[in-house]
Each structure stands twice: as C-alpha cells, then as structure tokens.
Design a protein around this motif. Sequence first.
Motif, PDB file in Angstrom:
ATOM      1  N   ALA A   1      -2.931 -17.117 -21.078  1.00 43.09           N
ATOM      2  CA  ALA A   1      -2.029 -16.365 -20.201  1.00 43.09           C
ATOM      3  C   ALA A   1      -2.599 -14.982 -19.913  1.00 43.09           C
ATOM      4  N   GLU A   2      -3.186 -14.372 -20.928  1.00 41.52           N
ATOM      5  CA  GLU A   2      -3.770 -13.040 -20.738  1.00 41.52           C
ATOM      6  C   GLU A   2      -4.959 -13.097 -19.787  1.00 41.52           C
ATOM      7  N   LYS A   3      -5.765 -14.151 -19.922  1.00 39.97           N
ATOM      8  CA  LYS A   3      -6.901 -14.331 -19.014  1.00 39.97           C
ATOM      9  C   LYS A   3      -6.415 -14.546 -17.580  1.00 39.97           C
ATOM     10  N   SER A   4      -5.397 -15.400 -17.421  1.00 39.39           N
ATOM     11  CA  SER A   4      -4.846 -15.660 -16.084  1.00 39.39           C
ATOM     12  C   SER A   4      -4.263 -14.397 -15.469  1.00 39.39           C
ATOM     13  N   LEU A   5      -3.588 -13.613 -16.306  1.00 40.29           N
ATOM     14  CA  LEU A   5      -3.001 -12.369 -15.812  1.00 40.29           C
ATOM     15  C   LEU A   5      -4.084 -11.428 -15.329  1.00 40.29           C
ATOM     16  N   GLY A   6      -5.169 -11.336 -16.082  1.00 42.48           N
ATOM     17  CA  GLY A   6      -6.281 -10.482 -15.671  1.00 42.48           C
ATOM     18  C   GLY A   6      -6.896 -10.943 -14.365  1.00 42.48           C
ATOM     19  N   GLU A   7      -7.052 -12.274 -14.211  1.00 42.81           N
ATOM     20  CA  GLU A   7      -7.618 -12.815 -12.973  1.00 42.81           C
ATOM     21  C   GLU A   7      -6.699 -12.549 -11.789  1.00 42.81           C
ATOM     22  N   LEU A   8      -5.394 -12.714 -11.985  1.00 46.25           N
ATOM     23  CA  LEU A   8      -4.438 -12.454 -10.912  1.00 46.25           C
ATOM     24  C   LEU A   8      -4.482 -10.981 -10.492  1.00 46.25           C
ATOM     25  N   ARG A   9      -4.555 -10.110 -11.474  1.00 50.47           N
ATOM     26  CA  ARG A   9      -4.599  -8.680 -11.165  1.00 50.47           C
ATOM     27  C   ARG A   9      -5.886  -8.301 -10.460  1.00 50.47           C
ATOM     28  N   ASP A  10      -7.002  -8.912 -10.874  1.00 54.10           N
ATOM     29  CA  ASP A  10      -8.279  -8.648 -10.195  1.00 54.10           C
ATOM     30  C   ASP A  10      -8.232  -9.133  -8.749  1.00 54.10           C
ATOM     31  N   GLU A  11      -7.679 -10.334  -8.557  1.00 52.19           N
ATOM     32  CA  GLU A  11      -7.580 -10.880  -7.195  1.00 52.19           C
ATOM     33  C   GLU A  11      -6.654 -10.029  -6.331  1.00 52.19           C
ATOM     34  N   ALA A  12      -5.561  -9.554  -6.926  1.00 50.37           N
ATOM     35  CA  ALA A  12      -4.640  -8.697  -6.173  1.00 50.37           C
ATOM     36  C   ALA A  12      -5.325  -7.392  -5.783  1.00 50.37           C
ATOM     37  N   ALA A  13      -6.146  -6.851  -6.682  1.00 49.88           N
ATOM     38  CA  ALA A  13      -6.866  -5.607  -6.376  1.00 49.88           C
ATOM     39  C   ALA A  13      -7.867  -5.824  -5.234  1.00 49.88           C
ATOM     40  N   ARG A  14      -8.572  -6.972  -5.271  1.00 48.52           N
ATOM     41  CA  ARG A  14      -9.526  -7.263  -4.192  1.00 48.52           C
ATOM     42  C   ARG A  14      -8.810  -7.430  -2.858  1.00 48.52           C
ATOM     43  N   LYS A  15      -7.703  -8.147  -2.877  1.00 49.53           N
ATOM     44  CA  LYS A  15      -6.962  -8.363  -1.626  1.00 49.53           C
ATOM     45  C   LYS A  15      -6.329  -7.060  -1.129  1.00 49.53           C
ATOM     46  N   THR A  16      -5.929  -6.202  -2.054  1.00 46.66           N
ATOM     47  CA  THR A  16      -5.362  -4.918  -1.640  1.00 46.66           C
ATOM     48  C   THR A  16      -6.418  -4.057  -0.964  1.00 46.66           C
ATOM     49  N   GLU A  17      -7.644  -4.090  -1.487  1.00 47.51           N
ATOM     50  CA  GLU A  17      -8.736  -3.337  -0.865  1.00 47.51           C
ATOM     51  C   GLU A  17      -9.050  -3.896   0.519  1.00 47.51           C
ATOM     52  N   LYS A  18      -9.037  -5.237   0.617  1.00 42.13           N
ATOM     53  CA  LYS A  18      -9.264  -5.876   1.911  1.00 42.13           C
ATOM     54  C   LYS A  18      -8.151  -5.514   2.891  1.00 42.13           C
ATOM     55  N   LEU A  19      -6.920  -5.458   2.381  1.00 44.47           N
ATOM     56  CA  LEU A  19      -5.776  -5.078   3.210  1.00 44.47           C
ATOM     57  C   LEU A  19      -5.924  -3.651   3.720  1.00 44.47           C
ATOM     58  N   ASN A  20      -6.338  -2.761   2.846  1.00 39.63           N
ATOM     59  CA  ASN A  20      -6.516  -1.362   3.247  1.00 39.63           C
ATOM     60  C   ASN A  20      -7.583  -1.235   4.334  1.00 39.63           C
ATOM     61  N   THR A  21      -8.662  -2.042   4.223  1.00 38.25           N
ATOM     62  CA  THR A  21      -9.701  -2.033   5.261  1.00 38.25           C
ATOM     63  C   THR A  21      -9.130  -2.510   6.585  1.00 38.25           C
ATOM     64  N   ALA A  22      -8.333  -3.587   6.545  1.00 37.41           N
ATOM     65  CA  ALA A  22      -7.721  -4.122   7.764  1.00 37.41           C
ATOM     66  C   ALA A  22      -6.759  -3.103   8.376  1.00 37.41           C
ATOM     67  N   ARG A  23      -6.031  -2.395   7.538  1.00 41.80           N
ATOM     68  CA  ARG A  23      -5.102  -1.381   8.049  1.00 41.80           C
ATOM     69  C   ARG A  23      -5.869  -0.243   8.732  1.00 41.80           C
ATOM     70  N   ARG A  24      -7.000   0.130   8.153  1.00 38.40           N
ATOM     71  CA  ARG A  24      -7.795   1.203   8.772  1.00 38.40           C
ATOM     72  C   ARG A  24      -8.334   0.761  10.128  1.00 38.40           C
ATOM     73  N   GLU A  25      -8.778  -0.489  10.212  1.00 36.66           N
ATOM     74  CA  GLU A  25      -9.273  -1.008  11.492  1.00 36.66           C
ATOM     75  C   GLU A  25      -8.147  -1.055  12.522  1.00 36.66           C
ATOM     76  N   LEU A  26      -6.967  -1.486  12.083  1.00 39.34           N
ATOM     77  CA  LEU A  26      -5.826  -1.541  12.991  1.00 39.34           C
ATOM     78  C   LEU A  26      -5.446  -0.142  13.463  1.00 39.34           C
ATOM     79  N   GLY A  27      -5.559   0.815  12.554  1.00 43.62           N
ATOM     80  CA  GLY A  27      -5.260   2.203  12.932  1.00 43.62           C
ATOM     81  C   GLY A  27      -6.248   2.731  13.951  1.00 43.62           C
ATOM     82  N   SER A  28      -7.509   2.326  13.818  1.00 48.35           N
ATOM     83  CA  SER A  28      -8.529   2.788  14.779  1.00 48.35           C
ATOM     84  C   SER A  28      -8.240   2.249  16.169  1.00 48.35           C
TER      85      SER A  28
END
Length: 347
Positions: free
Chosen positions: A77-104
């Motif tokens: 469970a701890e390993k899965s939680l870490g993987e979920l959090r890592d994936e969420a962090a990657r997707k959040t960074e990707k989201l922020n990039t998309a938001r910046r492009e949309l803002g441009s």
Amino acid sequence: MAAHRKPKQRSLRGHTARTAATIALAGAATATAFDGTGHADPRLSPAEVKSKVDALYREAEIATEKYNGAKEKAENAEKSLGELRDEAARKTEKLNTARRELGSIATAQYRSGGIDPAVQLALSSDPDQYLERAALAARADSRQAAAVSGVQKQLQEIDQLHTEADGTLAHLTSRQAELKKHKETVTGKLDAAKRLLSQLTSDQRAEFTGEDKASRDTGRDGVTGVPAKAPSSRASAAVSYAYKALGSPYVWGATGPDAFDCSGLTQAAYRAAGVGLPRTTYAQIAAGERVPRSQLQPGDLVFFYQGISHVGLYVGNGQMIHAPNPSAPVRLAPISQMPFAGATRVA
C-alpha cells in the motif's frame, strides 16, 4: 431516691465497620489467592514449563505470520501510494504546462483585439495578407480548443489519482493498526515464554530445546547425513542457502541474511535461487504445485499444523531445515517432529 439511668448502650458502628473491613480484606485476599495476581505462581515443573512455552511459541508463530501478512500489505500500500503521488505530481506539472500554453493563446488573442474576421477583411488593405492571418487564427482557435479539452481531461485524471491515493492511504492506515495489534500479541507471547524459561536451569533449557553442545554449535539438532541431490538447479540453490543459514538466530519478522523466522527463511532461500515467494506460510503453500508427503524432493516447502503456521525447507532423507522459534537457531530436524499439513514444490 436515686435517679435511674438507662444503661449506656455501646455503639456498634465502629465495631461493625472494622468487622466489615476485615471481611472485605479477607475476601480480597482470598480472591487474589485464587486468581494468582497478588502472589507468585507455584513453581512449575520443567515438563509444565515446556508445555506452556510450546503453547506460547505456537500462538506467537500464528501471530507472527499474521504480522508478516499485514506488513506485506502495508508495504504494498505504501509503494502504491508513492506511485500514485509521483504520477499525480507528473500530471500536475503537465497540467501547469498546458495552462501556460493556453494562457499564451489567450494573451495573443487579447492583443489582437479579437476582431471578427469579416471586419478585419473589410478593413484590410491587403486581402491576401488577411486571408493568411485568418487561416492562422483558425488554426490557433483549433489549438485553443484542444488545449482547453486537454486541461479538462488532465484535471479529471488528477482528481481520480487523488481519490485513489485517499483510498490507498486509508488502506495503509488500517494495515498499520493491524501491524501494531499483531506485534503486541507476538511480543506479549514471547515475553511470557521468556519469563517461564527463566525458571529453568541452563541444562533444563538445553533439554527443552532438544540440543546438546554439538547441536548448539552446528544448528543440526543431532541429525546427520549427506544432503540429497535436489531435482533442479533452483531447488539446489535454495537448499544450499538453507544449509549456509544453519545456526542463524530466529527473530520474528526477519527475512535474513543474518536472522530469520520460519517463512522468512524459505523466502530468503528461494530469493537466492531467483524465485520470488510470498511472505507468509499460508500464502507460500499456494505458491507452487502441491505434492504428497510420499513424493517429497529436496527444495520442497513443508508445512505444519492445522493453521499452516510453520514452514521448513525439505532437504531429503526425511529432514528439513527450518527456523523453529526464539529458543533455537536455524537447524536440521526431522519432518516427523511436528504435525504435517502439506507440501509445495515451487521449482
């Protein structure tokens, strides 16, 4: 005439209170004597100590396997939680990039004034230049729509990840509470066994563990003989590892390389052979092909007791290598020593 006075009556209050207190104390003393909480237990015979300690070790081993299972689930469970959090962090960074492009894109539209194409065509002195700009604007609008759709999808994915992470965290918390409960049970049983064993002399303790001086040095429990040939290279590697572990201490929850519990030893032996085994006895028995006792071969896992709470590694000639309990190291022993429950071949 002399005045007659009533005889002075003695108060019974003090006497009654003292009597009640005395009775209460006597009752408490009697109850204490019966439940044994206030007095040392009468000294047990070595045979009685052995019987009680054997029972405590059995109960501790059952709790140990439950602890091992809960620990494995908590780690997963701890390993899965870490993987979920890592994936969420990657997707959040990707989201922020998309938001910046949309803002441009939005900023560029704002700067151009967002004028209707027909008006721009009417005002333009160069229709060809306008048509080129209109095509660029159309493509920009298409990119903007795709960007908005992408951002919305990423937001949904991140929300889903957070929901999964919350569920995994709840599962982890539950497993950690289970771990604590089983740990308290194990330590309580082992502490009670240790207190009982302290009543014995060193010779009596040696007799209890079934060891003489030589067996304490070698971990062989008086069993001799040349190891039988294993049927496969992996089984041979597991048996070889187990022989090298002879004499290692039993530590509940341990999986080597310096100490083991029963299922920790078999898991480590097969890990050295390149085979992954589950952590617990009741999972290991289902990890391979079941074999009858009459067809045992070196490398087979042999299980004992009705609840499948103990396991050893069969090495041939009716013998196994196992981690018995905290009173004895990893050793060779006959499989007839305990109630046989089944066997599994994993390699």
